[in-house]
Design an enzyme around this catalytic site. Structure first.
Site, mmCIF file in Angstrom:
data_model
loop_
_atom_site.group_PDB
_atom_site.id
_atom_site.type_symbol
_atom_site.label_atom_id
_atom_site.label_comp_id
_atom_site.label_asym_id
_atom_site.label_seq_id
_atom_site.Cartn_x
_atom_site.Cartn_y
_atom_site.Cartn_z
ATOM 1 C CG LEU A 107 12.558 38.900 -1.432
ATOM 2 C CD1 LEU A 107 11.475 38.313 -2.334
ATOM 3 C CD2 LEU A 107 13.925 38.512 -1.959
ATOM 4 C CB ILE A 143 12.534 41.320 5.319
ATOM 5 C CG1 ILE A 143 13.097 40.781 6.645
ATOM 6 C CG2 ILE A 143 13.195 42.621 4.901
ATOM 7 C CD1 ILE A 143 12.926 41.665 7.834
ATOM 8 C CB CYS A 169 12.354 33.910 -0.289
ATOM 9 S SG CYS A 169 11.476 35.203 0.625
ATOM 10 C CE LYS A 184 19.191 30.617 3.437
ATOM 11 N NZ LYS A 184 19.457 31.916 4.047
ATOM 12 N N GLY A 240 22.631 33.881 11.615
ATOM 13 C CA GLY A 240 21.525 34.706 11.136
ATOM 14 C C GLY A 240 20.902 35.500 12.257
ATOM 15 C CB THR A 241 18.107 34.646 14.526
ATOM 16 O OG1 THR A 241 17.287 34.227 13.443
ATOM 17 C CG2 THR A 241 17.251 35.314 15.581
HETATM 18 O O1 RRO Z 1 13.127 39.005 2.748
HETATM 19 C C1 RRO Z 1 12.570 38.127 3.427
HETATM 20 O O2 RRO Z 1 11.467 38.297 3.979
HETATM 21 C C2 RRO Z 1 13.198 36.805 3.620
HETATM 22 C C3 RRO Z 1 13.904 36.109 2.634
HETATM 23 BR BR1 RRO Z 1 14.308 36.823 0.948
HETATM 24 C C4 RRO Z 1 14.380 34.791 2.885
HETATM 25 O O3 RRO Z 1 14.999 34.108 2.059
HETATM 26 N N1 RRO Z 1 14.109 34.263 4.115
HETATM 27 C C5 RRO Z 1 13.433 34.935 5.055
HETATM 28 O O4 RRO Z 1 13.220 34.401 6.150
HETATM 29 N N2 RRO Z 1 12.995 36.210 4.812
#
Ligand code: RRO
Length: 304
Positions: free
Chosen positions: A72, A70, A131, A167, A266-267
């Site tokens: 962030l 993603i 992340c 985390k 999550g998923t």
């Molecule tokens: O935003 C991301 O791509 C992302 C984050 Br911040 C994270 O902590 N873990 C992840 O799998 N994607």
């Protein structure tokens, strides 16, 4: 089975949270679910500046789950204060909310805590040290550098009385050391784990995701998360939040047996936003049918 549990000085009406990055800031799910029925949720990670995120596609499915990058995407500190936290303060009464923080430097984490600590509507911070997709920062995440873990957690601790949950990363060869460092630096809890670095390629050799590599989540992450929680349990007596492939009641129970006091979905909630609520209901039923008195009875406690 009683689902309520007391942690960080407050009551969680059930042990099921939605994981960071899967529920925005709660308001994005307003028309789909009643977030107030959850034990809580963790917001999308907030950075100092707003971020648009990575090039699409940002997610790809595979047999074992999902790959994401993603990047962030979030409204930034000022945007979160202005547009997101007021909604939480006005609308979320029973679910507990952790605001996830992500910095590119140690200093940025500290400025995020300073900039959010006096806002209303949330219980505490989940400090995202892991992340896998931060192209701007580059290199391995802070969670894999024990000195950075100490510096960030102790710096955040000095700036806030709120519950502070760190985390951590799944691909940490020295997880015991990291857990001890975070504990000694003053964390109140630990979330295990973030996604595992991965890559999916198309037959022409191009990556499936716009950003190239990403983080693996879903069922493939479950044994990794359970092992991490189990290992962390040996190195700390802090409450642990288990995340990775949690969907069915038996998944949550496995995390509890490993040592998790709370679980994060999550998923599964990406695919179905109702997954968290369904899990809470299913857990209650699972325990009642087996004569289990409470969720707390299932949670493995620290030996020391
Ligand atoms: O935003 C991301 O791509 C992302 C984050 Br911040 C994270 O902590 N873990 C992840 O799998 N994607």
């Amino acid at each position: 089975m009683r689902l309520a549990t007391h942690l960080f000085g407050v009551r969680f009406q059930n042990p099921v949270l939605l994981a960071a990055g899967t529920c925005g800031f709660g308001m994005e799910l307003e028309d789909v679910i009643d977030v107030d029925r959850l034990g809580g949720f963790v917001t999308k990670s907030v950075t100092l500046e707003a971020r648009a995120g990575n090039a699409p596609p940002r997610v790809a499915e595979f047999g074992g789950g999902m790959l994401n990058s993603i990047g962030l995407a979030n409204p930034g500190l000022a945007g979160a204060r202005r547009e997101k936290l007021p909604w939480i303060a006005a609308n979320v009464k029973r679910a507990q909310v952790l605001v996830s923080l992500a910095g590119h430097t140690v200093q940025e984490y500290l400025r995020l805590v300073e900039g959010l600590d006096d806002a209303d509507g949330f219980l505490g911070f989940e400090v995202n040290l892991s992340c896998p997709n931060d192209a701007r920062r580059g290199g391995p995440p802070f969670a894999l550098d024990p000195d950075a873990v100490t510096e960030i957690v102790s710096g955040c601790r000095a700036r806030s009385q709120r519950p502070l949950v760190a985390k951590l990363a799944p691909n940490d060869a020295r997880l015991g050391t990291t857990v001890s460092r975070a504990t000694e630096a003053g964390a109140d809890g630990l979330t295990l784990v973030n996604t595992v670095p991965g890559l999916l390629l198309k037959t022409d050799g191009d990556p499936e995701l716009g950003a190239g590599p990403g983080g693996v989540s879903g069922p493939a992450l479950r044994p990794i998360g359970i092992r991490a929680v189990s290992e962390a349990r040996v190195h700390t007596s802090l409450p642990l939040l288990g995340v990775g492939g949690v969907s069915a009641p038996v998944d949550a129970v496995a995390y509890a047996r490993a040592g998790a006091s709370l679980v994060q979905v999550g998923t599964a909630s990406f695919a179905d936003p109702r997954a968290g609520q369904r899990l809470a209901r299913g857990l209650e039923r699972w325990g009642r049918r087996r004569g289990v008195g409470s969720w707390d009875e299932l949670v493995r406690t620290a030996e020391a």
